[in-house]
Design an enzyme around this catalytic site. Structure first.
Site, PDB file in Angstrom:
ATOM      1  N   GLU A 185       0.801  -1.235   0.000  1.00  0.00           N
ATOM      2  CA  GLU A 185       0.000   0.000   0.000  1.00  0.00           C
ATOM      3  C   GLU A 185       0.836   1.289   0.000  1.00  0.00           C
ATOM      4  O   GLU A 185       0.635   2.160   0.825  1.00  0.00           O
ATOM      5  CB  GLU A 185      -0.960   0.001   1.194  1.00  0.00           C
ATOM      6  CG  GLU A 185      -1.962  -1.133   1.131  1.00  0.00           C
ATOM      7  CD  GLU A 185      -2.932  -1.126   2.298  1.00  0.00           C
ATOM      8  OE1 GLU A 185      -4.137  -1.225   2.036  1.00  0.00           O
ATOM      9  OE2 GLU A 185      -2.498  -1.033   3.464  1.00  0.00           O
TER      10      GLU A 185
HETATM   11  C1  ACM Z   1      -2.006  -5.550   4.068  1.00  0.00           C
HETATM   12  O1  ACM Z   1      -3.047  -5.990   4.590  1.00  0.00           O
HETATM   13  N1  ACM Z   1      -1.967  -4.313   3.634  1.00  0.00           N
HETATM   14  C2  ACM Z   1      -0.828  -6.373   3.913  1.00  0.00           C
END
Ligand code: ACM
Length: 747
Positions: free
Chosen positions: A369
């Site tokens: 992310e």
């Molecule tokens: C995640 O849940 N962003 C690895």
């Protein structure tokens, strides 16, 4: 899971779409674990696949069962995970305080401590002290523990965890090539221990066992909410009980930096509110895990999810400035500056300091992310990209990861990262952990990377154990069969703690984690949901020895909510049938931050509450849906028994409403439950009416069933974020009543 009201909902909505896997054909698969077991057997042995178990020729002293036998019915006993092969014998070994333990061949301090723990657990079950003196001879010892070697000095992914157990009416023999294998076998023995008529016994059996996957992990996020050492140790005890072997310790994120650095002390002093592990505590936890055959892989998430690094060291951020601990969820925009040497110098020194605390060969760099907003805003980063012909931020992250991987290698570590790191040029030694459901594991292994599966195993999503259980680690087929060798290392369940703290974590982990542990350990063909739930209930009871338990959690939380015992009992009954909201429902409905007190009814409620499956099972038996009713039930009920049990349950749930109404007048927490208590009460009344019709063998008035169906549909909507979990089975009862199933069908 990461997400916030401002970010990532789309990503998570996608991630929640993980396929619900259906039980596959029961075909014998050739794979690593079967080969391992076959190597342990005499050449003449023949595999037979029977039901969900591979049954081997029985041990000479434990003749195979023929004809009806209670132990043959209870094929899996209370064993979770189910061993690779079990052959039940006749008879039992009675245990009392005269039982002795003898260790032959290899002995070492770790094994001695494991045996001392085993003896202590036995003593607490028996309520009597056992002899601590060595048995007079191995031949007469009740428990003969025969271990060949210590195993790896630092437990590796390839550690041999296999073991065999034979129990006859005289003694137990546990054999294992390594101490780690013996640890697994001792846990199996604890689960075999049965109390009958006030006496403890072990059933005669021959077990040959080895895991399907070598990497069977649990991620615990201690950044969003700190979990003190006691909570981690309790979790390690539970993990050992179900043969999990990796704790993935998510130590840093935007909301907290949870480990002491002596070299860079502002990391923890400004990034943790004082809640961090000292290096001494880390060593203690690592040793505790080692004693239980559990590796610890630390995660330091970067380049994003990294705000807390920059509070004390803002010069490392791509936009230097003033940073503070993030209290909301969804990830900040702060990211390491991958274009300056200072970042790599700092990380090299930091990793150099911290790596020796974690003996494991692997180090998790996160990498998920990356919002890259700050990279886009940074003039320096933009100039660097232009100068180096880097067109995309993914390319920039790829370059960052290559540097990181080289730094890790100089400190003896191999890199693990979330599936976003899969980018051309990623070193082939990297392990890619898949958390998004759209074929990421396949993509990584197709390119020759080793992979871990986590997408279907996010415990924070508040799914049922069944959903996790039926999702295979390797959905596209067995890695070996698919020609991908041993590239699929295994899986990890993930316990992100946006909505979970030290007080509630046990109830979010257990007992559902037992179902996932079985998916990682047991043969792929073991997938009888009813039997899994029966054993999950047994695990829930077993874990009380570590102060972990669903009912225990509910009692503790509810105790604070009302001084009135009858109110508390009513709320406890309600929470047998009511679940907390899903991750997204809660983010949207509550807007939780790290500062939100987790003391509400949604925190007292547990995922996949006991009453959900119990109602499913009893309704199936009541309407003679034999497939579900028989599934896993060694306590096969008659239709009449099932209906009686349902009447008891529905009556309790219907009647919980009165005391909850009373409690709601003085307790805001009990008041939170009132709307869902009304729904439960009415759904239970409908269930009772349906049972009445079924019992009388009379068809109800036509408008009764249509009215009931409309009403039940309304109860599927959460109330105050609480979800009623029994609507489906009550609807089936209404349908059965409407169809006029006779009172005597199926008896
Ligand atoms: C995640 O849940 N962003 C690895």
């Amino acid at each position: 899971m990461r997400s916030g009201s401002s970010l990532g909902i789309g990503v998570h909505a996608k991630a929640t779409d993980c396929d619900e896997k259906k039980p596959r054909d029961r075909t014998l698969v050739q794979s690593r674990y079967l080969a391992q077991i076959r190597d342990m057997l005499p050449h003449s042995s023949v595999f037979l696949l029977v039901g969900s178990l591979i049954v081997l020729p029985a041990h000479a002293r434990t003749a195979p069962v023929r004809g009806p036998d209670p132990q043959a019915t209870a094929r899996t006993h209370n064993l979770i995970p189910v061993p690779a092969s079990v052959a039940w014998g006749r008879g039992v070994l009675r245990l009392d305080s005269t039982a002795t333990i003898d260790v032959v061949r290899h002995e070492d301090a770790r094994l001695s401590r494991a045996i001392a723990r085993f003896r202590g657990r036995l003593e607490r079950r028996l309520g009597a002290e056992m002899s601590h003196a060595p048995a007079s001879s191995a031949a007469t010892a009740t428990f003969r523990i025969d271990v060949a070697s210590a195993g790896d000095a630092v437990q590796s992914v390839n550690e041999n965890e296999s073991y065999t157990i034979t129990v006859d009416s005289e003694r137990v023999t546990l054999q294992a090539p390594t101490v780690t294998g013996a640890l697994r076998g001792l846990e199996t023995l604890m689960q075999l221990l049965t109390q009958r008529e006030g006496r403890y016994e072990l059933p005669a059996v021959a077990i040959r066992d080895a895991p399907r996957y070598p990497w069977r992990g649990l991620l615990v996020d201690v950044a969003r909410h700190f979990i003190p050492v006691e909570g981690i140790k309790r979790t390690l005890d539970g993990m050992a009980a179900v043969k999990l072997n990796v704790l993935h310790w998510h130590l840093t994120d935007d909301q907290g930096f949870r480990i002491e650095s002596k070299r860079y002390p502002k990391l923890q002093s400004s990034g943790s509110d004082g809640d961090f592990y000292t290096q001494e505590q880390v060593r203690d936890v690592v040793a505790y895990a080692r004693d239980r055959g559990i590796r610890i892989v630390p995660e330091f998430d970067m380049p994003s999810h990294s705000t807390t690094w920059f509070i004390g060291y803002p010069e490392l951020a791509s936009i230097p400035g003033t940073y503070g601990i993030v209290r909301t969820f969804g990830g900040g925009d702060a990211s390491f500056d991958p274009t300056i040497e200072a970042t790599y110098r700092f990380l090299d020194r930091f990793i150099g300091e911290i790596a020796p605390l974690f003996p494991d060969a692997y180090w998790h760099v996160g990498g998920d992310e990356v919002t890259a907003r700050h990279w886009n805003e940074s003039r320096r980063v933009r100039a660097y990209k232009r100068a180096h012909g880097i067109r995309t931020n993914a390319q920039l992250q790829g370059a960052f990861n290559r540097r990181l991987s080289r730094i890790l290698a100089t400190h003896g570590k191999k890199m693990v990262g979330w599936d976003e790191i899969l980018y051309p040029g990623l070193p082939k030694s990297t392990v890619v952990q898949s958390w998004r459901s759209d074929g990421r594991l396949e993509r990584a292994t197709a390119q020759g990377y080793r992979g871990l599966q986590s997408a279907p195993y996010y415990l924070d999503r508040i799914k049922t154990a069944e959903e996790h259980y039926l999702a295979d680690v390797d959905p596209s087929g067995d890695g070996v069969a698919a020609g991908r060798g041993t590239l699929v290392l295994g899986g990890e369940a993930c316990m992100w703690t946006e909505h979970v703290n030290a007080e509630t974590i046990d109830s979010r982990l257990w007992p559902r984690l037992g179902a996932i542990a079985e998916r990682f350990w047991s043969p792929r063909e073991v997938n009888d949901v009813g039997d899994m739930y029966r054993r999950l209930n047994a695990l829930d009871a077993q874990l009380l020895e570590y102060d972990i338990g669903r009912a225990l959690h509910i009692q503790r939380m509810v105790r604070r909510m009302s001084p009135d015992e009858s109110v508390r009992h009513a709320v406890e009954s309600l929470l047998e049938a009511v679940a907390p909201p899903t991750f997204l429902e809660r983010i949207r409905g509550q807007g939780t931050t790290t500062l939100t007190p987790l003391v509400h009814m949604i925190d007292a409620a547990v995922p996949d509450p006991w009453g959900r499956w119990e109602t499913e099972r009893l309704v199936a038996a009541s309407v003679a849906d034999t497939q579900v009713a028989r599934s896993g039930a060694n306590e096969l009920q008659t239709q009449a028994d099932a209906r009686d049990s349902l009447v008891t349950l529905f009556t309790r749930w219907r009647d919980a409403l009165g005391p909850i109404r009373v409690g709601a007048m003085t307790s805001r927490f009990v008041a939170e439950a009132l709307p869902i208590a009304e729904a439960l009460s009415r759904a239970s009344e409908i269930g009772l009416e349906a049972l009445g019709h079924l019992g009388a063998g009379e068809r109800p008035e036509p408008d009764w069933s249509s009215r009931s169906m409309v009403e039940l549909a309304a109860y599927e909507t959460p109330r105050n974020l609480l979800r009623l979990e029994i609507v489906g089975p009550v609807r089936r009862l209404v349908q059965a009543a409407e169809a006029g199933v006779s009172a005597t069908t199926g008896r």
